[in-house]
Design a protein around this motif. Sequence first.
Motif, short mmCIF file in Angstrom:
data_model
loop_
_atom_site.label_atom_id
_atom_site.label_comp_id
_atom_site.label_asym_id
_atom_site.label_seq_id
_atom_site.Cartn_x
_atom_site.Cartn_y
_atom_site.Cartn_z
N UNK A 68 0.81 -1.22 0.24
CA UNK A 68 -0.40 -0.20 -0.10
C UNK A 68 1.40 0.94 0.04
N UNK A 69 0.36 2.24 -0.94
CA UNK A 69 1.29 3.51 -0.41
C UNK A 69 0.22 4.38 0.72
N UNK A 70 1.59 5.17 1.10
CA UNK A 70 0.99 5.29 2.56
C UNK A 70 -0.35 6.09 3.13
N UNK A 71 -0.64 6.80 2.05
CA UNK A 71 -2.15 7.46 2.07
C UNK A 71 -3.40 7.01 1.89
N UNK A 75 -7.29 3.30 4.55
CA UNK A 75 -8.20 2.88 4.48
C UNK A 75 -8.08 1.12 3.81
N UNK A 76 -7.03 0.92 5.20
CA UNK A 76 -7.34 -0.98 5.34
C UNK A 76 -8.33 -1.39 6.42
N UNK A 77 -8.69 -2.08 5.95
CA UNK A 77 -9.69 -3.22 6.01
C UNK A 77 -9.32 -3.39 8.43
N UNK A 129 -5.40 -9.87 2.34
CA UNK A 129 -5.63 -9.05 4.23
C UNK A 129 -6.10 -7.21 3.95
N UNK A 130 -4.63 -6.59 3.32
CA UNK A 130 -4.68 -5.56 2.58
C UNK A 130 -5.77 -5.12 2.25
N UNK A 131 -6.25 -6.01 1.53
CA UNK A 131 -7.77 -5.88 0.54
C UNK A 131 -8.76 -6.12 1.35
N UNK A 132 -8.87 -7.14 2.02
CA UNK A 132 -10.34 -7.10 2.75
C UNK A 132 -10.49 -8.46 2.63
N UNK A 133 -9.85 -9.90 1.71
CA UNK A 133 -10.10 -10.42 1.17
C UNK A 133 -8.96 -11.79 1.74
#
Length: 201
Positions: A68-71, A75-77, A129-133
């Motif tokens: 993921x980019x810092x910004x 939005x992480x789950x 995991x970062x994408x919520x899946x």
Amino acid sequence: MGGQSQDFLEGYLDGRLLIAMPVMEDERFARSVIYICAHSSEGAMGIIVNRPAGSIDFPELLVQLDIVKDAEQIKLPDQAESMKVLRGGPVETGRGFVLHSSDFFIQDATLPIDDGICLTATVDILKAIAGGTGPKHAILALGYAGWAPGQLENEIQDNGWLHCDADADLIFGDDIEDKYTRALGKLGIEPGMLSAEAGHA
């Protein structure tokens, strides 16, 4: 995968928890609880499940690995925000190993171990995991513990380790500090009952 399970003879400890005896002098393993991922005549490999990796947190790691980019961090789950990062052992400490529930599987990358618990060591699971899946339950360990052929058996004979059935609560639980006492409790042992603890109450 057919026939693979025959390699594991009776007496191997894959899918079980190893618990360090209080007399364990090796600082890397003192008071550790280790989930054994693989154990055969070729040796053993496991992940320490009760040693936090200190200051590293999962969102930071995702940024470091360019997942993921810092910004995007905001939005992480929830699961990615609260994911535990552990010190899995002294071997390959720069590599991440994810122990997780079996509701997530990547063909040719995920190793099913036992009783609904799997191991995946590719970056794809971190992306999921970062994408919520990703899997419902997961911990990320940096590094692992490894034993040469026969070494773990010798250490157990020398009273270095106890072992007990694994359970998902112990592996994935948030109470990292209590896992050692809880694992001993599964065997009906309180830390104070083991001789080397005397005088350290």
